[in-house]
Design a protein around this motif. Sequence first.
Motif, short mmCIF file in Angstrom:
data_model
loop_
_atom_site.label_atom_id
_atom_site.label_comp_id
_atom_site.label_asym_id
_atom_site.label_seq_id
_atom_site.Cartn_x
_atom_site.Cartn_y
_atom_site.Cartn_z
N UNK A 286 0.82 -1.21 0.00
CA UNK A 286 0.00 0.00 0.00
C UNK A 286 0.85 1.25 0.00
N UNK A 287 1.93 1.27 0.78
CA UNK A 287 2.82 2.43 0.82
C UNK A 287 3.49 2.66 -0.52
N UNK A 288 3.91 1.57 -1.17
CA UNK A 288 4.54 1.69 -2.49
C UNK A 288 3.54 2.26 -3.50
N UNK A 289 2.33 1.72 -3.51
CA UNK A 289 1.31 2.18 -4.45
C UNK A 289 0.94 3.63 -4.19
N UNK A 290 0.77 4.00 -2.91
CA UNK A 290 0.41 5.37 -2.58
C UNK A 290 1.48 6.37 -2.98
N UNK A 291 2.74 5.99 -2.80
CA UNK A 291 3.84 6.89 -3.18
C UNK A 291 4.00 6.98 -4.69
N UNK A 292 3.75 5.87 -5.39
CA UNK A 292 4.00 5.83 -6.82
C UNK A 292 2.92 6.52 -7.63
N UNK A 293 1.66 6.37 -7.22
CA UNK A 293 0.56 6.95 -7.97
C UNK A 293 0.15 8.27 -7.32
N UNK A 306 -5.73 14.09 4.45
CA UNK A 306 -5.25 12.72 4.26
C UNK A 306 -5.02 12.04 5.61
N UNK A 307 -4.52 12.79 6.58
CA UNK A 307 -4.37 12.24 7.93
C UNK A 307 -5.73 11.91 8.53
N UNK A 308 -6.74 12.74 8.24
CA UNK A 308 -8.11 12.44 8.68
C UNK A 308 -8.56 11.09 8.14
N UNK A 309 -8.37 10.87 6.84
CA UNK A 309 -8.79 9.61 6.22
C UNK A 309 -8.02 8.43 6.81
N UNK A 310 -6.73 8.64 7.08
CA UNK A 310 -5.93 7.56 7.67
C UNK A 310 -6.46 7.17 9.04
N UNK A 311 -6.81 8.18 9.85
CA UNK A 311 -7.35 7.90 11.19
C UNK A 311 -8.69 7.15 11.10
N UNK A 312 -9.53 7.52 10.13
CA UNK A 312 -10.81 6.82 9.96
C UNK A 312 -10.58 5.37 9.52
N UNK A 313 -9.59 5.14 8.65
CA UNK A 313 -9.26 3.77 8.25
C UNK A 313 -8.82 2.95 9.46
N UNK A 314 -8.03 3.55 10.35
CA UNK A 314 -7.61 2.86 11.56
C UNK A 314 -8.81 2.56 12.48
N UNK A 315 -9.80 3.44 12.49
CA UNK A 315 -11.03 3.17 13.24
C UNK A 315 -11.74 1.94 12.68
N UNK A 316 -11.87 1.87 11.36
CA UNK A 316 -12.51 0.72 10.73
C UNK A 316 -11.74 -0.56 10.99
N UNK A 317 -10.41 -0.47 10.94
CA UNK A 317 -9.57 -1.63 11.23
C UNK A 317 -9.82 -2.14 12.66
N UNK A 318 -9.93 -1.21 13.60
CA UNK A 318 -10.19 -1.58 14.99
C UNK A 318 -11.56 -2.23 15.15
N UNK A 319 -12.57 -1.68 14.49
CA UNK A 319 -13.92 -2.26 14.56
C UNK A 319 -13.93 -3.68 14.00
N UNK A 320 -13.14 -3.91 12.96
CA UNK A 320 -13.05 -5.26 12.40
C UNK A 320 -12.46 -6.24 13.43
N UNK A 337 -4.45 1.78 4.73
CA UNK A 337 -3.63 2.55 5.66
C UNK A 337 -2.26 2.86 5.03
N UNK A 338 -1.61 1.83 4.48
CA UNK A 338 -0.32 2.02 3.85
C UNK A 338 -0.40 2.96 2.66
N UNK A 339 -1.49 2.85 1.88
CA UNK A 339 -1.66 3.69 0.69
C UNK A 339 -1.69 5.17 1.07
N UNK A 340 -2.45 5.49 2.13
CA UNK A 340 -2.57 6.89 2.55
C UNK A 340 -1.26 7.39 3.15
N UNK A 341 -0.60 6.57 3.96
CA UNK A 341 0.70 6.98 4.53
C UNK A 341 1.72 7.16 3.42
N UNK A 342 1.64 6.31 2.39
CA UNK A 342 2.54 6.42 1.25
C UNK A 342 2.35 7.70 0.46
#
Length: 447
Positions: A286-293, A306-320, A337-342
């Motif tokens: 995900x980090x590679x793809x996010x950085x490349x595209x 983008x940090x907002x979206x990353x935090x929401x993704x981490x919320x969904x991950x926790x709920x899972x 998560x990796x895509x957004x951080x990338x």
Amino acid sequence: YNVERERMISMKEYQQNKGYRALVNAALLSGIGMSLFNIVFVVYASTLPFNALAVSLASMALLVPDLLRILTGYLADRTKNKVQWMISSRLLQGVLFVALTFLIQLPPSLWSFFLLLGINIVSDCLGAYCSGLQLPYVRRLVPADALDSAMGFQMACQTTVQIVFQGIGAWGIVLLNNNFAAFGLINAVTFFLATIVIFWNRSLFYAVPGKINQAPTPLFQNFSETFKLLTGTAFLKKMILFALLINTLAASTSGLLNLQLLDDLALWFATYGNTVAMAGIATSIGMVAGALFAADWFKNTGLVRLITYTAFVLCLLTLNFLFLHNRWLMIALLFAEGYLIGKINPRFSAHLIREIDEEHLAISSGIFSTIVMLGGPVGQMVFLGIGNRYHVAWSWLLYLLFAFLVAIAALVAASTLEKNPTTAAPKNAAARTEDWQETTPVLPEKK
């Protein structure tokens, strides 16, 4: 179309910009050796009579160069002959690992281990110093409108190298029957090759116009001036704060995931080890793809959003993890998560390169990295401490609350910045690039 265009821009910079290509190639060669040896050194530590202490110290030693980035950044900014020291620092790293190749064959003892550990730390600090030396040349060699894609391309390449060669190191050390000296020598060779790349292309860097080699102010004054620059706009203040908060969460995710997987068999892909590996690979890809595209749907999305979206993704991950226990959803969310951080990391690096003057460029990067890194140990201590003392579910609940609060706060901050865009606007970066490009000579091809 935009994604393809951005990819073409980054590839064009790499193919046609000889100076930028030399810097990327040297970084990748060094990264190959370091990725190989980092995993091998942990394996070496595990074979020692005092393996628990050795493995702990080997893991903690990886943090030391990050803690010293302020100092190495200051020294990089202060260095007058940056080209010479880019060559010398890589050469010295190679010499250190030649010495390590012989020392690692000695009978194991606590003192020999400390000596090998010291060589690793000094080499990593030299690598950080060399990275700081290169920043002004990236700023001058890459046009302002191509910096985002160029930094994304470099990060994608480095992350790919790290993934591939860490795997090769883990596999190769078994194949070579724990021949640690061979990997020390391979690492030395990669540093020597990186030295040759910079030395062979040194004329490209000497030809860069401007006063790159001027010496800045003393350390404490320089630190004070740099910190004022980093907190000089509402955007930079908020980026430092939210980068610290999101790193506090992200640095704890893998540890909590490892605890969760111990008892949550529904998340397994055949075995515990396979699942941990797949989780790490999903985040890295995900980090590679996010950085490349760089020119995807998030091209015009602000960094704080983008940090907002990353935090929401981490919320969904926790709920899972708390309710659904779906392994495929886990992999998808780790990739997201990796895509957004990338996307965040190279764009903010490009922003610093554009906006911070060259006298404070390396130390600015060092201060930012050090501040952000401090959140990792704190998050791990709190979340993993609760998970080990009580139950991992309690850690996830606290994690969910913290991630949700970060997401809401970042959303409010992003909305404020978007209503006042002048607080985060670039300071004539494009014009500044055009000014020096008008006087840049056409460099001849090397025969």
